[in-house]
Design a protein around this motif. Sequence first.
Motif, short mmCIF file in Angstrom:
data_model
loop_
_atom_site.label_atom_id
_atom_site.label_comp_id
_atom_site.label_asym_id
_atom_site.label_seq_id
_atom_site.Cartn_x
_atom_site.Cartn_y
_atom_site.Cartn_z
N SER A 59 0.83 -1.21 0.00
CA SER A 59 0.00 0.00 0.00
C SER A 59 0.87 1.26 0.00
N ASP A 60 2.03 1.17 0.64
CA ASP A 60 2.96 2.30 0.69
C ASP A 60 3.89 2.20 -0.51
N VAL A 61 3.34 2.50 -1.68
CA VAL A 61 4.07 2.30 -2.94
C VAL A 61 5.38 3.09 -2.97
N VAL A 83 -8.50 -11.79 -2.56
CA VAL A 83 -7.60 -10.84 -3.22
C VAL A 83 -8.33 -9.56 -3.60
N THR A 84 -9.66 -9.64 -3.73
CA THR A 84 -10.38 -8.48 -4.27
C THR A 84 -10.40 -7.28 -3.31
N THR A 85 -10.26 -7.54 -2.02
CA THR A 85 -10.19 -6.40 -1.09
C THR A 85 -8.74 -5.98 -0.83
N GLY A 133 -5.41 -3.43 -6.17
CA GLY A 133 -6.04 -2.18 -6.62
C GLY A 133 -6.32 -1.22 -5.49
N GLY A 134 -5.61 -1.39 -4.36
CA GLY A 134 -5.85 -0.54 -3.18
C GLY A 134 -6.71 -1.29 -2.19
#
Lengths: 362, 386
Positions: free
Chosen positions: B131-133, B360-362, B365-366
């Motif tokens: 999340s911390d790209v 994986v869906t949650t 993509g963030g």
Amino acid sequence: MRLQFNDDEQAIHDAFATFFAKECPTEVVREAAPLGFSRDLWQKLGETGVPIMALPENYGGGGANLRELGIVVGLAGSSIAPVPLVEHAVATRLLARLSETETDLAQYLISDESAIATLALRPISSKDSTANLLPAGAIANTFVALHGNDLIAVTSPPPLISLANTADLPIANREIANSEIANSEIALPDILATATEATFHFSRAVSEWQALTATAICGLGQRALQIGVDYALERQQFDRPIGSFQAVQHGLADAATELEAAYYLCQRALWMLDNEAENAPDTTAPSTTAQTFAAMAFLFTSEAAQRATAASLHYHGGYGYAEEYDIGLYYRRAKGWSLIYGSPAQEYQRLADTLLGPIAVA
Amino acid sequence: MDFSLTSTEQQFRDELREFCSEYVTSEVKELTRNGTLHNWELHRKMADRGWLWGAIPAELGGGGRSPMEMAVFTEELQLAGAPIDAIGNIVLVASVILELGNDFLKSEVVPKLLNGESLASLGYSEPEAGSDVAACRTKAERDGDEWIINGQKMWTTMAHEADFVILLTRTEAPKHRGLTMFIVPFTTPGIEIQPVWTIGTERTNATFYDNVRINDRWRIGEVNKGWQVMLACLKYERGFAGGQYPSVPLIEAAHHHAETHTRPDGTLLIHDSVLREQLVRAMIDVEACRVLAYRTAALAAAGGQFGVEGSMTKLFSSERYQQHCDWFLDMQGPEGLLRWGTPEAPNDGEIEENWRHAPVTTIYGGTSEIQRNNIAEHRLGLPRAR
């Protein structure tokens, strides 16, 4: 697809946002309890033409569609306004559909300009002679009900006392006079329609009630969420606003998300009902009819608003539980405005019969 | 308020339905069970129809289908169960190159992506940067006209089918101000692709970069301005948003199962009132996803910002999908445990497959938490909390 207001819709919104902010602060809501009706507010609203705005013009109404009425209804919901706007609009539209002329319609509302009409939401057995827990039953002059095979209109003096209830709703039980009882003091009902014509008009009116009430509940939920957000920004604990804690933020974000979906479900339900009335085709791949969609929007919005008000109350801490704080008014009404229709579990089963097919009896 | 489609949008929907009924066959869907949610034959048929070009905004020189047409496009393909995971990457990378890239990248990469010849992977995530790209550590060092790249990327999905990766690298120390973005051909020496198998049976990859040398012309955007490119990537990622309708095929499978299987007392499962309520709830949730998706598209069409609405759509559809998967796997009882491929698996294990895919869906993509942060900050006006 235009999922925002056009200029006319924006003008309605702006005018009535101002109206409710001025005329319906929560003091008005509190003073209207326990009857759950402010005659003063209803009269002021009557002066704006809103109660009849969605009646056809040839019946003396404003000729507005449900979406336009929905704008005002949503704002009334935001202010938890103690007026029977949805019931009156739905019932008078129904009466108009079954009255040949404006004069025919006027007989139900002639007693005084602020006369109120309402609708019994559940069919009543022909053996029963009471419309129980009638929405706006404590204040309405006329109510429409599906009584056995007949769609009837009953005009009788309202009790002006509601059955004490959690949401301060102006509900009452109202008698339906029976022609077999000779000494009844109240007038016999008018029969507006019978058999399939009666159920057709009744179910359409109930769907309008569901879509409009959902719109009001959505407005209620959105305002309750805003109250919670404002409080979370103001309330300091551990030397910072509680709204800076992710645990609080995420609960509020979930509520905002559900209410966003609810809002557009309501808008689409109103749009579909408007289209159905005009026989316009739905080009957006509908999976259901307008009436089914109205029930779907009603169930979804009721739950979303109840969760939002509960979350908002919760983030108030102990103060949310105190009578003095407004969030409790919203919490009780989010439940009441939904539950007056009936048990959600039953409504899910009714929808299942429509969407999945009825249970075949072996 | 007006939910009607224009005649162009409606025609496009009809065209898509016809296409899907002809080409998105059960065989095509079956083939994705190898773990790669992509089918070259189907992909090229879509490219031949100009749909990949069409997805690129007109101001970038693309076909410029409207946001609402794109909403219809992703809706119909998802309802048909078409494997379209690759298209989002293509549209994103091509759009970013057309907005911020040099002429070389525009002529070398964009046509290949949009004519159906090549795929692209996203190289943002790393073992220590999810999340911390911007915590990216993969290093790019300048050497004359060239750059030497060393590091590792995670979740480089489609890398084994793709020709290019859009690669976020660190060129300076400061967190957001020291990043630089490249497009890197996977044929460049020094790149190793290792499969990462998931509990959803989908294949993703870890990719390793060991002294990978590329010319400066493969850089996109300015040196140390990679974060700006990253923001453009996120913008275009939202522009082509999939994932709103994962529940639709699931509900169909569950409904079918319930109509063809019995309870211990011999009556059909579909007579179970709890299950009936769950099916109706799931169907209502799908309608909620649909209006959220339309709302996002309508905002984009009106030229508005739609980041928060995209977050809401993604958050809601993925969270509810997980709930639906749980309900309907439970409905099958112990038989629900049987994996697809097992002859005894009910409904060919479709629900079991969905249930394994659901987690994986949650995340991708963030994550839901990132979406909630975004909503809290940008919709509700709450303080930034991270």
